[in-house]
Design a protein around this motif. Structure first.
Motif, PDB file in Angstrom:
ATOM      1  N   TYR A  96      -8.493  -0.999   6.847  1.00 37.07           N
ATOM      2  CA  TYR A  96      -7.985  -1.099   5.468  1.00 37.07           C
ATOM      3  C   TYR A  96      -8.355  -2.449   4.845  1.00 37.07           C
ATOM      4  O   TYR A  96      -8.184  -3.502   5.483  1.00 37.07           O
ATOM      5  CB  TYR A  96      -6.476  -0.916   5.440  1.00 37.07           C
ATOM      6  CG  TYR A  96      -6.036   0.438   5.942  1.00 37.07           C
ATOM      7  CD1 TYR A  96      -6.251   1.581   5.182  1.00 37.07           C
ATOM      8  CD2 TYR A  96      -5.433   0.570   7.188  1.00 37.07           C
ATOM      9  CE1 TYR A  96      -5.857   2.837   5.646  1.00 37.07           C
ATOM     10  CE2 TYR A  96      -5.043   1.822   7.659  1.00 37.07           C
ATOM     11  CZ  TYR A  96      -5.257   2.949   6.879  1.00 37.07           C
ATOM     12  OH  TYR A  96      -4.876   4.177   7.341  1.00 37.07           O
ATOM     13  N   GLU A  97      -8.802  -2.372   3.593  1.00 31.35           N
ATOM     14  CA  GLU A  97      -9.310  -3.576   2.929  1.00 31.35           C
ATOM     15  C   GLU A  97      -8.259  -4.690   2.837  1.00 31.35           C
ATOM     16  O   GLU A  97      -8.557  -5.853   3.102  1.00 31.35           O
ATOM     17  CB  GLU A  97      -9.815  -3.202   1.536  1.00 31.35           C
ATOM     18  CG  GLU A  97     -10.656  -4.291   0.921  1.00 31.35           C
ATOM     19  CD  GLU A  97     -11.155  -3.931  -0.468  1.00 31.35           C
ATOM     20  OE1 GLU A  97     -10.994  -2.774  -0.895  1.00 31.35           O
ATOM     21  OE2 GLU A  97     -11.684  -4.851  -1.115  1.00 31.35           O
ATOM     22  N   GLU A  98      -7.021  -4.311   2.492  1.00 33.99           N
ATOM     23  CA  GLU A  98      -5.968  -5.336   2.357  1.00 33.99           C
ATOM     24  C   GLU A  98      -5.732  -6.044   3.690  1.00 33.99           C
ATOM     25  O   GLU A  98      -5.454  -7.239   3.735  1.00 33.99           O
ATOM     26  CB  GLU A  98      -4.631  -4.729   1.907  1.00 33.99           C
ATOM     27  CG  GLU A  98      -4.634  -4.127   0.533  1.00 33.99           C
ATOM     28  CD  GLU A  98      -4.996  -2.649   0.561  1.00 33.99           C
ATOM     29  OE1 GLU A  98      -5.665  -2.208   1.520  1.00 33.99           O
ATOM     30  OE2 GLU A  98      -4.615  -1.946  -0.380  1.00 33.99           O
TER      31      GLU A  98
ATOM     32  N   TYR B 231       0.849  -1.184   0.000  1.00 34.98           N
ATOM     33  CA  TYR B 231       0.000   0.000   0.000  1.00 34.98           C
ATOM     34  C   TYR B 231       0.886   1.236   0.000  1.00 34.98           C
ATOM     35  O   TYR B 231       2.082   1.154   0.276  1.00 34.98           O
ATOM     36  CB  TYR B 231      -0.975   0.022   1.183  1.00 34.98           C
ATOM     37  CG  TYR B 231      -0.378  -0.259   2.547  1.00 34.98           C
ATOM     38  CD1 TYR B 231      -0.372  -1.540   3.077  1.00 34.98           C
ATOM     39  CD2 TYR B 231       0.174   0.774   3.316  1.00 34.98           C
ATOM     40  CE1 TYR B 231       0.159  -1.792   4.335  1.00 34.98           C
ATOM     41  CE2 TYR B 231       0.708   0.531   4.579  1.00 34.98           C
ATOM     42  CZ  TYR B 231       0.699  -0.755   5.081  1.00 34.98           C
ATOM     43  OH  TYR B 231       1.233  -1.018   6.322  1.00 34.98           O
TER      44      TYR B 231
ATOM     45  N   CYS C  96     -11.472  -7.154  11.832  1.00 37.89           N
ATOM     46  CA  CYS C  96     -11.615  -6.530  10.508  1.00 37.89           C
ATOM     47  C   CYS C  96     -12.141  -5.106  10.650  1.00 37.89           C
ATOM     48  O   CYS C  96     -11.695  -4.191   9.965  1.00 37.89           O
ATOM     49  CB  CYS C  96     -12.554  -7.346   9.623  1.00 37.89           C
ATOM     50  SG  CYS C  96     -11.783  -8.860   9.022  1.00 37.89           S
TER      51      CYS C  96
ATOM     52  N   GLN D 155      -7.923  -6.379   6.110  1.00 34.04           N
ATOM     53  CA  GLN D 155      -9.082  -7.240   6.361  1.00 34.04           C
ATOM     54  C   GLN D 155      -8.954  -8.541   5.568  1.00 34.04           C
ATOM     55  O   GLN D 155      -9.236  -9.623   6.086  1.00 34.04           O
ATOM     56  CB  GLN D 155     -10.371  -6.533   5.940  1.00 34.04           C
ATOM     57  CG  GLN D 155     -10.696  -5.330   6.795  1.00 34.04           C
ATOM     58  CD  GLN D 155     -12.114  -4.836   6.551  1.00 34.04           C
ATOM     59  OE1 GLN D 155     -13.011  -5.615   6.269  1.00 34.04           O
ATOM     60  NE2 GLN D 155     -12.317  -3.540   6.653  1.00 34.04           N
ATOM     61  N   ASN D 156      -8.528  -8.428   4.307  1.00 36.43           N
ATOM     62  CA  ASN D 156      -8.376  -9.642   3.484  1.00 36.43           C
ATOM     63  C   ASN D 156      -7.307 -10.565   4.052  1.00 36.43           C
ATOM     64  O   ASN D 156      -7.427 -11.789   3.997  1.00 36.43           O
ATOM     65  CB  ASN D 156      -8.045  -9.270   2.039  1.00 36.43           C
ATOM     66  CG  ASN D 156      -9.231  -8.640   1.347  1.00 36.43           C
ATOM     67  OD1 ASN D 156     -10.377  -8.832   1.780  1.00 36.43           O
ATOM     68  ND2 ASN D 156      -8.982  -7.881   0.295  1.00 36.43           N
TER      69      ASN D 156
END
Ligand code: B4P
Length: 142
Positions: A123-125, A77, A118, A127-128
């Motif tokens: 941040y989405e990354e 990121y 999460c 969470q993934n």
């Protein structure tokens, strides 16, 4: 100069049968929540960095953890408009007599179920990454 690179562990524990993940809230900036991690120092391997930062930031050492080297996630990121790579391995807190502790870099830590982790991680990354490790725990019957 080498692009910024940081390494750490997504640490989980079992608490009354539930899997919980360790997140720590920075004492600086926007007070974001992340697993213990930090910048790779010259001459260090990624795993050495993850171990050093986890001990410095959370007080958990190699002996307190079971490390799953096959469970690894790499995030990229932008920080200050430059890509930063962050590598996490999965680790379990196996020392039942030990808990995390704070250093000056963090103001709070929490052990959280996947959903709450999460939510705080944001941040989405990230969470993934947490979801990937959660699936890894189930699929490999850890
Ligand atoms: N604002 C500040 N004020 C004072 N001292 C500071 C400071 N920022 C850093 N420091 C100092 O730098 C040291 C940190 O060194 P280390 O402890 O070695 O390194 P780090 O965890 O990688 O640092 P950082 O918190 O900056 O990284 P992250 O990628 O999570 O976070 C970097 C940025 O990326 C964002 N981010 C985090 N995860 C992201 C994601 N998945 N996607 C997008 N952005 C993300 C964060 O919100 C944050 O803005 C501390 O000792 C502290 O004193």
């Amino acid at each position: 100069m080498a692009p910024p690179r940081a390494c750490g562990f997504v640490i989980f524990r079992r608490f009354f049968g539930q899997v919980e993940y360790l997140l720590m809230q920075t004492s600086y900036g926007i007070h974001h929540w992340t697993p213990p991690k930090g910048h790779v120092d010259p001459g260090e391997t990624d795993l050495q960095t993850a171990l050093r930062e986890t001990e410095e930031e959370a007080g958990l050492s190699r002996e307190d953890l079971k490390i799953f080297d096959n469970a690894r996630q790499e995030l990229v990121y932008n920080v200050n408009d430059k890509p930063k790579t962050v590598i996490y391995w999965l680790a379990e807190l196996i020392n039942r007599n030990k808990d995390a502790r704070l250093s000056s870099e963090h103001q709070e830590f929490r052990w959280l179920c996947l959903q709450d982790a999460c939510r705080l991680a944001g941040y989405e990354e990230m969470q993934n990454t947490l979801k990937y490790f959660d699936r890894y725990i189930v699929e490999n019957e850890l």
